[in-house]
Design a protein around this motif. Structure first.
Motif, PDB file in Angstrom:
ATOM      1  N   MET A   1      12.077 -76.953 -30.367  1.00  0.00           N
ATOM      2  CA  MET A   1      12.914 -76.319 -31.319  1.00  0.00           C
ATOM      3  C   MET A   1      14.141 -75.783 -30.071  1.00  0.00           C
ATOM      4  O   MET A   1      13.428 -74.978 -28.616  1.00  0.00           O
ATOM      5  CB  MET A   1      12.289 -75.029 -32.247  1.00  0.00           C
ATOM      6  CG  MET A   1      10.904 -75.519 -32.978  1.00  0.00           C
ATOM      7  SD  MET A   1      11.970 -76.120 -34.205  1.00  0.00           S
ATOM      8  CE  MET A   1      13.072 -74.406 -35.124  1.00  0.00           C
ATOM      9  N   ILE A   2      15.230 -75.640 -30.421  1.00  0.00           N
ATOM     10  CA  ILE A   2      15.952 -74.981 -28.927  1.00  0.00           C
ATOM     11  C   ILE A   2      16.791 -73.980 -29.759  1.00  0.00           C
ATOM     12  O   ILE A   2      17.198 -74.193 -30.967  1.00  0.00           O
ATOM     13  CB  ILE A   2      16.457 -75.825 -28.204  1.00  0.00           C
ATOM     14  CG1 ILE A   2      17.019 -77.270 -28.481  1.00  0.00           C
ATOM     15  CG2 ILE A   2      15.803 -77.238 -27.118  1.00  0.00           C
ATOM     16  CD1 ILE A   2      18.021 -78.024 -28.354  1.00  0.00           C
ATOM     17  N   THR A   3      17.306 -72.599 -29.136  1.00  0.00           N
ATOM     18  CA  THR A   3      18.301 -71.998 -29.325  1.00  0.00           C
ATOM     19  C   THR A   3      19.992 -72.082 -29.778  1.00  0.00           C
ATOM     20  O   THR A   3      20.159 -73.957 -29.240  1.00  0.00           O
ATOM     21  CB  THR A   3      18.263 -70.757 -28.700  1.00  0.00           C
ATOM     22  OG1 THR A   3      18.815 -71.560 -27.058  1.00  0.00           O
ATOM     23  CG2 THR A   3      17.205 -69.829 -28.829  1.00  0.00           C
ATOM     24  N   LEU A   4      20.578 -71.680 -30.332  1.00  0.00           N
ATOM     25  CA  LEU A   4      22.174 -72.234 -30.551  1.00  0.00           C
ATOM     26  C   LEU A   4      22.577 -72.513 -29.115  1.00  0.00           C
ATOM     27  O   LEU A   4      23.242 -73.196 -28.363  1.00  0.00           O
ATOM     28  CB  LEU A   4      22.720 -72.258 -31.475  1.00  0.00           C
ATOM     29  CG  LEU A   4      22.638 -71.765 -32.666  1.00  0.00           C
ATOM     30  CD1 LEU A   4      23.618 -71.155 -33.868  1.00  0.00           C
ATOM     31  CD2 LEU A   4      22.310 -73.387 -33.836  1.00  0.00           C
ATOM     32  N   LYS A   5      22.305 -71.381 -28.427  1.00  0.00           N
ATOM     33  CA  LYS A   5      23.433 -70.987 -26.937  1.00  0.00           C
ATOM     34  C   LYS A   5      22.048 -71.984 -25.995  1.00  0.00           C
ATOM     35  O   LYS A   5      23.631 -73.048 -25.374  1.00  0.00           O
ATOM     36  CB  LYS A   5      22.109 -69.366 -26.551  1.00  0.00           C
ATOM     37  CG  LYS A   5      23.196 -69.513 -24.844  1.00  0.00           C
ATOM     38  CD  LYS A   5      23.079 -68.009 -24.695  1.00  0.00           C
ATOM     39  CE  LYS A   5      23.580 -68.255 -23.500  1.00  0.00           C
ATOM     40  NZ  LYS A   5      23.748 -66.165 -22.737  1.00  0.00           N
ATOM     41  N   LYS A   6      21.198 -72.722 -26.054  1.00  0.00           N
ATOM     42  CA  LYS A   6      20.779 -73.792 -25.585  1.00  0.00           C
ATOM     43  C   LYS A   6      20.881 -75.267 -25.889  1.00  0.00           C
ATOM     44  O   LYS A   6      21.664 -75.779 -24.618  1.00  0.00           O
ATOM     45  CB  LYS A   6      18.971 -73.303 -25.401  1.00  0.00           C
ATOM     46  CG  LYS A   6      18.312 -74.429 -23.998  1.00  0.00           C
ATOM     47  CD  LYS A   6      16.780 -74.041 -24.483  1.00  0.00           C
ATOM     48  CE  LYS A   6      16.087 -74.679 -22.648  1.00  0.00           C
ATOM     49  NZ  LYS A   6      16.906 -74.078 -21.465  1.00  0.00           N
ATOM     50  N   ALA A   7      21.469 -75.525 -26.987  1.00  0.00           N
ATOM     51  CA  ALA A   7      21.740 -76.407 -27.390  1.00  0.00           C
ATOM     52  C   ALA A   7      23.201 -76.471 -26.616  1.00  0.00           C
ATOM     53  O   ALA A   7      23.271 -77.826 -26.180  1.00  0.00           O
ATOM     54  CB  ALA A   7      21.752 -76.583 -28.429  1.00  0.00           C
ATOM     55  N   LEU A   8      24.020 -75.763 -27.094  1.00  0.00           N
ATOM     56  CA  LEU A   8      25.338 -75.779 -26.404  1.00  0.00           C
ATOM     57  C   LEU A   8      25.414 -75.932 -25.482  1.00  0.00           C
ATOM     58  O   LEU A   8      26.768 -76.822 -24.484  1.00  0.00           O
ATOM     59  CB  LEU A   8      25.945 -74.692 -27.431  1.00  0.00           C
ATOM     60  CG  LEU A   8      27.917 -74.978 -27.237  1.00  0.00           C
ATOM     61  CD1 LEU A   8      28.508 -76.236 -27.603  1.00  0.00           C
ATOM     62  CD2 LEU A   8      28.158 -73.687 -26.662  1.00  0.00           C
ATOM     63  N   ALA A   9      24.636 -75.760 -24.056  1.00  0.00           N
ATOM     64  CA  ALA A   9      25.041 -75.224 -22.772  1.00  0.00           C
ATOM     65  C   ALA A   9      24.220 -76.245 -22.395  1.00  0.00           C
ATOM     66  O   ALA A   9      24.559 -77.393 -20.992  1.00  0.00           O
ATOM     67  CB  ALA A   9      23.340 -74.286 -22.528  1.00  0.00           C
ATOM     68  N   ASN A  10      23.586 -77.433 -22.851  1.00  0.00           N
ATOM     69  CA  ASN A  10      23.160 -78.725 -22.431  1.00  0.00           C
ATOM     70  C   ASN A  10      23.666 -80.561 -22.841  1.00  0.00           C
ATOM     71  O   ASN A  10      23.565 -80.834 -23.107  1.00  0.00           O
ATOM     72  CB  ASN A  10      21.178 -78.709 -23.057  1.00  0.00           C
ATOM     73  CG  ASN A  10      21.012 -78.124 -21.473  1.00  0.00           C
ATOM     74  OD1 ASN A  10      20.709 -78.290 -20.426  1.00  0.00           O
ATOM     75  ND2 ASN A  10      20.563 -76.713 -22.187  1.00  0.00           N
ATOM     76  N   SER A  11      24.614 -78.808 -23.829  1.00  0.00           N
ATOM     77  CA  SER A  11      25.159 -80.369 -24.847  1.00  0.00           C
ATOM     78  C   SER A  11      24.370 -80.986 -25.727  1.00  0.00           C
ATOM     79  O   SER A  11      24.552 -82.227 -25.710  1.00  0.00           O
ATOM     80  CB  SER A  11      26.991 -81.287 -23.596  1.00  0.00           C
ATOM     81  OG  SER A  11      27.590 -81.895 -24.612  1.00  0.00           O
TER      82      SER A  11
END
Length: 409
Positions: free
Chosen positions: A195-205
């Motif tokens: 489970m990852i945050t939207l912020k982390k998902a965008l940061a890591n593309s």
């Protein structure tokens, strides 16, 4: 403008040296190893037909065959090189192929609050490459498109801390087939299944999460949003746009992203404010179009989302010893298939800028993603530019944080 031109010249010179060295090992240089001879011939013939020489001779009434024969006759010419102009002898056909070996770029910076364009560099050399890669050229944008998709989630009330499972998501297409994109890291993805945050998902593309967001709202909602953000390029209503398949200009991308830095209001970029006659009488004034796309709170949430890219993601090298940019920056890198296009869009409270780097033809690119990714090809120009701008105290560019909305929870 001076700092923009300096930054482009400094980085592109070093990048070109790397690419030229790589080309020495390529059988079809400057084209990639997997481009067939038939495809190369098609690309070259199309370029010949677009050339000034071809058009001039055609206007003189020469047949195609006679025109083509002139392209294979060696002649004296002065060509562009990294060391400056160079006198040489080559055929016009070979000169076209020679020029294709140079990587190109487009860079634009603007004030988010006014729309005023502060810097515009359309290529590596105007005399020898008379083509604008800021507004005229449109290239595949890759992951720099992802913030627009995440913006829908933010607009619908999700926060940057909202968690999503990093698992494959499939979207049913009209023909009944499933579209199931993979993450670029493949089996090396350390966040897979978590489970990852939207912020982390965008940061890591992360593609899995981006596809999940697209599935929640659909392609039409994404297209409607980007149109409000001033993007006039054709965006097909298909799920794959969430990974950046559309061709869009640097001009459009910088303006669209500036909306987040301008508290949610899109402002059309402008570089002429008014026209006066010799007596100072105003003949015409230009007021840029604007549109309040997001609330101030939603726009600020997007800034927080995109800050993760620079804090811990693909844009983190801006924090390193080379650029030493410690102020708040929101941004996004982008890399397209086969490293054909490298992008970086970065926002600060007072200035937004975007960079694209790639070959004139998409089949001209680095073999490795190490050199070919947006963080290597495009981001350094952005970093150099902002380092120069901040070092010039006369410009008084603020290093303050993005303004937090007063009524934000």
């Amino acid at each position: 403008q001076q700092y923009a031109e300096e930054s482009v010249a400094e980085h592109m010179k070093e990048l070109q040296k790397l690419f030229t060295k790589e080309c020495l090992t390529k059988r079809n240089a400057p084209f990639a190893w997997n481009v067939s001879k038939i495809e190369i011939e098609r690309i070259m013939n199309a370029s010949v037909r677009r050339s000034d020489r071809y058009h001039d001779l055609k206007a003189q009434g020469l047949s195609h065959d006679k025109i083509m024969s002139t392209f294979y006759k060696p002649s004296n010419m002065r060509v562009y090189s990294l060391r400056g102009e160079m006198d040489t002898v080559m055929t016009p056909y070979d000169s076209i192929r020679y020029y294709k070996s140079f990587l190109q770029t487009g860079f634009m910076a603007m004030e988010p609050q006014t729309g005023y364009v502060k810097a515009w560099v359309g290529g590596i050399n105007h005399k020898h490459f008379k083509y604008d890669h800021v507004k005229v050229s449109k290239r595949q944008v890759g992951s720099t498109f992802k913030p627009f998709v995440y913006a829908l989630a933010i607009q619908e009330g999700r926060s940057p801390c909202y968690q999503v499972a990093n698992v494959r998501t499939c979207i049913k297409l009209p023909d009944g087939t499933d579209w199931c994109p993979d993450n670029s890291d493949g089996p090396n993805d350390k966040l897979a299944g978590k489970m990852i945050t939207l912020k982390k998902a965008l940061a890591n593309s992360i593609n899995y999460v981006t596809a999940w967001v697209m599935k929640q709202y659909g392609p039409q909602a994404v297209v409607n949003l980007v149109k409000r953000l001033g993007i006039t390029s054709d965006i097909p209503e298909v799920p794959s746009i969430c990974l950046g398949t559309p061709d869009i200009s640097v001009f459009e991308m910088v303006a669209a992203n500036s909306t987040f830095a301008n508290k949610g209001t899109y402002i059309q970029p402008t570089f002429i404010t008014r026209i006066e006659d010799k007596n100072g009488k105003v003949l015409q004034e230009f007021i840029p179009n604007s549109d309040e796309v997001f609330s101030e709170e939603r726009a600020y949430a997007m800034i927080q989302l995109m800050r993760g890219v620079v804090q811990e993601g693909t844009g983190s090298r801006l924090r390193g010893s080379k650029y030493k940019l410690v102020n708040q920056i929101a941004g996004k890198t982008g890399t397209t298939q086969h490293n054909a296009d490298g992008w970086f869009i970065g926002l600060t409270p007072d200035l937004a800028a975007g960079v694209w780097v790639g070959g004139e033809d998409r089949s001209v690119h680095f073999n490795s993603i190490v050199e070919g990714q947006g963080a290597s090809m495009a981001l350094p120009i952005w970093g150099k530019f902002f380092r120069k701008v901040y070092d010039d105290k006369h410009l008084k560019l603020s290093k303050a944080d993005f303004v937090r909305p007063k009524n934000l929870d």
